[in-house]
Design a protein around this motif. Sequence first.
Motif, mmCIF file in Angstrom:
data_model
loop_
_atom_site.group_PDB
_atom_site.id
_atom_site.type_symbol
_atom_site.label_atom_id
_atom_site.label_comp_id
_atom_site.label_asym_id
_atom_site.label_seq_id
_atom_site.Cartn_x
_atom_site.Cartn_y
_atom_site.Cartn_z
ATOM 1 N N GLU A 186 0.852 -1.188 0.000
ATOM 2 C CA GLU A 186 0.000 0.000 0.000
ATOM 3 C C GLU A 186 0.889 1.240 0.000
ATOM 4 N N LEU A 187 0.478 2.262 -0.717
ATOM 5 C CA LEU A 187 1.239 3.509 -0.751
ATOM 6 C C LEU A 187 0.317 4.680 -1.054
ATOM 7 N N GLN A 188 0.392 5.682 -0.203
ATOM 8 C CA GLN A 188 -0.311 6.945 -0.417
ATOM 9 C C GLN A 188 0.693 8.065 -0.160
ATOM 10 N N GLY A 189 0.995 8.837 -1.198
ATOM 11 C CA GLY A 189 1.959 9.911 -1.026
ATOM 12 C C GLY A 189 2.118 10.721 -2.283
ATOM 13 N N ASN A 190 3.035 11.677 -2.250
ATOM 14 C CA ASN A 190 3.313 12.486 -3.429
ATOM 15 C C ASN A 190 4.733 13.012 -3.376
ATOM 16 N N LEU A 191 5.213 13.411 -4.540
ATOM 17 C CA LEU A 191 6.562 13.963 -4.688
ATOM 18 C C LEU A 191 6.453 15.272 -5.449
ATOM 19 N N GLN A 192 7.040 16.341 -4.890
ATOM 20 C CA GLN A 192 6.988 17.656 -5.532
ATOM 21 C C GLN A 192 8.395 18.189 -5.789
ATOM 22 N N TRP A 193 8.532 18.830 -6.941
ATOM 23 C CA TRP A 193 9.774 19.524 -7.289
ATOM 24 C C TRP A 193 9.386 20.958 -7.617
ATOM 25 N N ARG A 194 9.440 21.813 -6.611
ATOM 26 C CA ARG A 194 9.054 23.207 -6.794
ATOM 27 C C ARG A 194 10.200 23.990 -7.431
ATOM 28 N N ALA A 234 4.091 14.606 -8.592
ATOM 29 C CA ALA A 234 3.696 13.238 -8.933
ATOM 30 C C ALA A 234 2.960 12.605 -7.755
ATOM 31 N N GLU A 235 1.908 11.879 -8.068
ATOM 32 C CA GLU A 235 1.192 11.110 -7.052
ATOM 33 C C GLU A 235 1.802 9.715 -6.974
ATOM 34 N N LEU A 236 2.053 9.251 -5.754
ATOM 35 C CA LEU A 236 2.685 7.960 -5.537
ATOM 36 C C LEU A 236 1.646 6.950 -5.054
ATOM 37 N N THR A 237 1.587 5.803 -5.717
ATOM 38 C CA THR A 237 0.660 4.738 -5.347
ATOM 39 C C THR A 237 1.346 3.390 -5.505
ATOM 40 N N CYS A 238 0.617 2.339 -5.153
ATOM 41 C CA CYS A 238 1.116 0.980 -5.304
ATOM 42 C C CYS A 238 0.152 0.204 -6.188
#
Length: 247
Positions: A152-160, A178-182
């Motif tokens: 399971e994965l719920q998260g995100n990655l940002q490059w401002r 980017a939205e992070l999932t599994c």
Amino acid sequence: MKKKFAYIAIFFTAYSVFVLALMPANWLMAQIKLPKNITIAAVEGTIWRTRIEQLMVDDVVINQVQSSLSFMSLLMLDPKLDISFGGALVNGPEGQLTISGLLSDMVIKDAQIALAANTVTARLNLAVDVIAHEQLALTIDRFIIGTPICRELQGNLQWRNAGITAFDEKVEFGTLKAELTCDKGELVADIEPNNDLGLSYRAQLKQGGHFSGSGYLTPGAKFPEQLRSALSFLGKPDNKGRYRLKI
């Protein structure tokens, strides 16, 4: 007789807690066989509060790692560690997270991690020298380790304020997220298409660290002018003006 056994049980419980509370963290770490790509230096404190001066994973250095172990979580047979690392005055990643499920499937929650974008770029073995600017901000609400990578994965990655310098010229991309999932055990990152590059892309990290991805680049009004001359290397656009990207 029952009272005698109760007193003995209470004594051994209290004694065990006392021993654990005073157990040096450096002795405990010496008993753990770490992977070959991980080294640690200068471990201090006890198992309840541990401080590691430096942790190195491959060639990424993480400074001032601190962890605290919840006593209540031990009583509930689900040890929980609150971990923080880095800082404004030291180099390397900075962040905090909570780890539980150490006796079953490891769970990472409430992770907030900042990492220099160039730390990632430097590991990509690109054909040209590229310097990435600013920070990557990783947020993980919940991550459960599974097979091959995640359950399971719920998260995100940002490059401002994303940008790179190549051939002595700096190119700015705006903000990428980017939205992070599994998905079926694989880690998936879906780049949100509302960005200056007109980039929509899905990347997948598979078993054994294998990477694949596909998407489109649709240059718009905000597309960096410095990159327009390089579009021809991507082939011809389709009838929607999109350039196909695939690895």
